[in-house]
Design a protein around this motif. Structure first.
Motif, PDB file in Angstrom:
ATOM      1  N   ASN A 176       0.706  -1.143   0.167  1.00  0.00           N
ATOM      2  CA  ASN A 176       0.107   0.129  -0.038  1.00  0.00           C
ATOM      3  C   ASN A 176       0.902   1.343   0.070  1.00  0.00           C
ATOM      4  N   ASN A 194      -3.421  -0.735  -3.909  1.00  0.00           N
ATOM      5  CA  ASN A 194      -2.900  -1.992  -3.068  1.00  0.00           C
ATOM      6  C   ASN A 194      -3.618  -1.741  -1.764  1.00  0.00           C
ATOM      7  N   PRO A 195      -4.656  -1.341  -1.279  1.00  0.00           N
ATOM      8  CA  PRO A 195      -5.033  -1.246   0.143  1.00  0.00           C
ATOM      9  C   PRO A 195      -5.002  -2.263   0.844  1.00  0.00           C
ATOM     10  N   VAL A 216       1.316  -0.702   4.622  1.00  0.00           N
ATOM     11  CA  VAL A 216       1.853   0.440   4.216  1.00  0.00           C
ATOM     12  C   VAL A 216       3.325   0.566   3.992  1.00  0.00           C
TER      13      VAL A 216
END
Length: 405
Positions: free
Chosen positions: A98, A104-105, A109
């Motif tokens: 992400n 790309n959630p 992250v």
């Protein structure tokens, strides 16, 4: 002070100083030579990052290459200019993460989006103790706890600003800046128009430096908002036999206000350490205070990765505040530098369900290779505290190599 007034003030100062400089210097570089004698630099950073969290998100993997190209002219009667571009790209298709701007959630992250942008572009004038800049630039004040460049991320933070510095002598200097745009680390998607005033004055003593500051921040939007911080810092060292003693104390007070709310919070940092036989050991206490459990002390322009653990759990201070008690040790080995740190996190004003905010261990090793190259490895392991604090166990690993010419 608005943007036009700030630009006018700097222009006036530059013109006045140029008059003195022209009268005093008949051997200045010609305008053509300012470019031919300028310096170009290339800065490359290839980094792999892995993030594993104890939640429903998929483990993240990212391999990115950051390329930074810049050119600085030579001096022409005190005038010079810098322009630079920055590009960050995924390499070899390793992009399962992400990127914090919507891609790309389903993954954890890694805040390194693909981006190509203007990194810096400013005009500078320098004469005797005065230095002024207009344009996009890096601003890093002190240890970057309040204003910094977030240089750890591939897309570093810069500011569109007017800045001025005057050094009265080798000991005393003052800085002022007016920031009208915050170019954050998330490509251009989350850049912020602002009306920020930053003041900083420092004086060197024989055993340390005392700094006073005021950071008056405001997002340029229709709604009323302000984040005003005033503080003082003392940082120094002294020799005692074969040992160097290190010390720091800092206090700041902050008011956050909108049309409907107002919060107040305090900041306190204490640190002591020693350097002996090439090993540096430190212990510290940092308190980002809370206003009755409703608001936590905030530093939105800071290089936050440097503080409160490398896993970046506290990029935003919890409303209960944050107390970070830490210890670190580091030194040299096998031609490189190693470091180890431990953090214990607690709420400043605990509630019935939020008190323990977890702990973290950080380990790093960085080794230069000849003059232009460097390789490194870094690891962060965060252990969550109270469930209602909203954190989960997190492991992060970084491997990188860099080159600069």
């Amino acid at each position: 002070m608005n943007k036009k007034i700030a630009l006018s003030a700097l222009t006036t100062a530059v013109l006045m100083a140029m008059g003195s400089a022209h009268a005093a210097d008949d051997n200045a570089t010609s305008l053509a030579e300012a470019f031919t004698k300028g310096k170009a630099t290339v800065d490359l950073n290839l980094r792999y990052e892995n993030v594993s969290q104890d939640n429903a998100l998929k483990d993240a993997d990212g391999l990115t290459l950051r390329t930074r190209l810049s050119f600085a002219t030579a001096d022409y009667y005190g005038l010079s200019a810098v322009v630079g571009f920055e590009d960050s790209r995924n390499v070899a298709g390793v992009d399962d993460y992400n990127d914090a701007i919507g891609n790309n959630p389903e993954y954890s992250v890694i805040a390194d989006p693909n981006v190509t942008e203007l990194d810096q572009a400013y005009l500078q004038y320098q004469y005797q103790g005065f230095k002024g800049r207009v344009g996009r630039q890096v601003i890093a004040l002190g240890n970057q706890r309040f204003v910094g460049h977030v240089g750890w991320r591939q897309d570093r933070q810069t500011f569109d600003a007017v800045t001025m510095q005057y050094a009265f002598n080798d000991a005393f200097k003052v800085d002022y800046g007016y920031i009208y745009k915050r170019n954050r680390i998330f490509a251009e998607v989350k850049d912020v128009d602002s009306k920020d005033h930053i003041f900083n004055a420092s004086y060197k003593l024989g055993f340390g430096t005392v700094t006073g500051y005021g950071y008056l921040l405001e997002v340029d939007q229709d709604a009323s908002n302000a984040l005003d911080t005033y503080g003082v810092n003392f940082t120094g060292s002294t020799e005692l036999a074969d040992t160097k003693l290190l010390y720091k104390i800092e206090y700041a007070t902050q008011e956050s206000s909108t049309a409907d709310t107002k919060f107040d919070a305090d900041y306190l940092a204490l640190e002591a350490g020693a350097v002996l036989f090439g090993v540096t050991a430190k212990v510290g206490y940092e308190n980002l205070g809370s206003d009755d459990g409703q608001y936590g002390f905030s530093t939105p322009l800071a290089t936050l990765h440097k503080f409160n653990g490398w896993s970046d759990q506290f990029l935003a201070t919890p409303k209960e505040g944050l107390v970070d008690i830490y210890a670190s040790v580091g030194g040299k080995a096998f031609g490189g530098s190693w470091g180890l740190a431990y953090h214990k996190f607690d709420a400043d004003q605990s509630s019935a369900t939020v008190d323990d905010l977890g702990s973290e261990v950080n380990v790093s090793y960085v080794m230069p290779i000849k003059k232009h190259y460097k390789v490194g490895v870094k690891y962060a392991a965060y252990s969550a505290g109270d469930a209602d604090a909203g954190k989960v166990d997190t492991d992060k690993v970084w491997l990188w190599g860099s080159a600069k010419f």
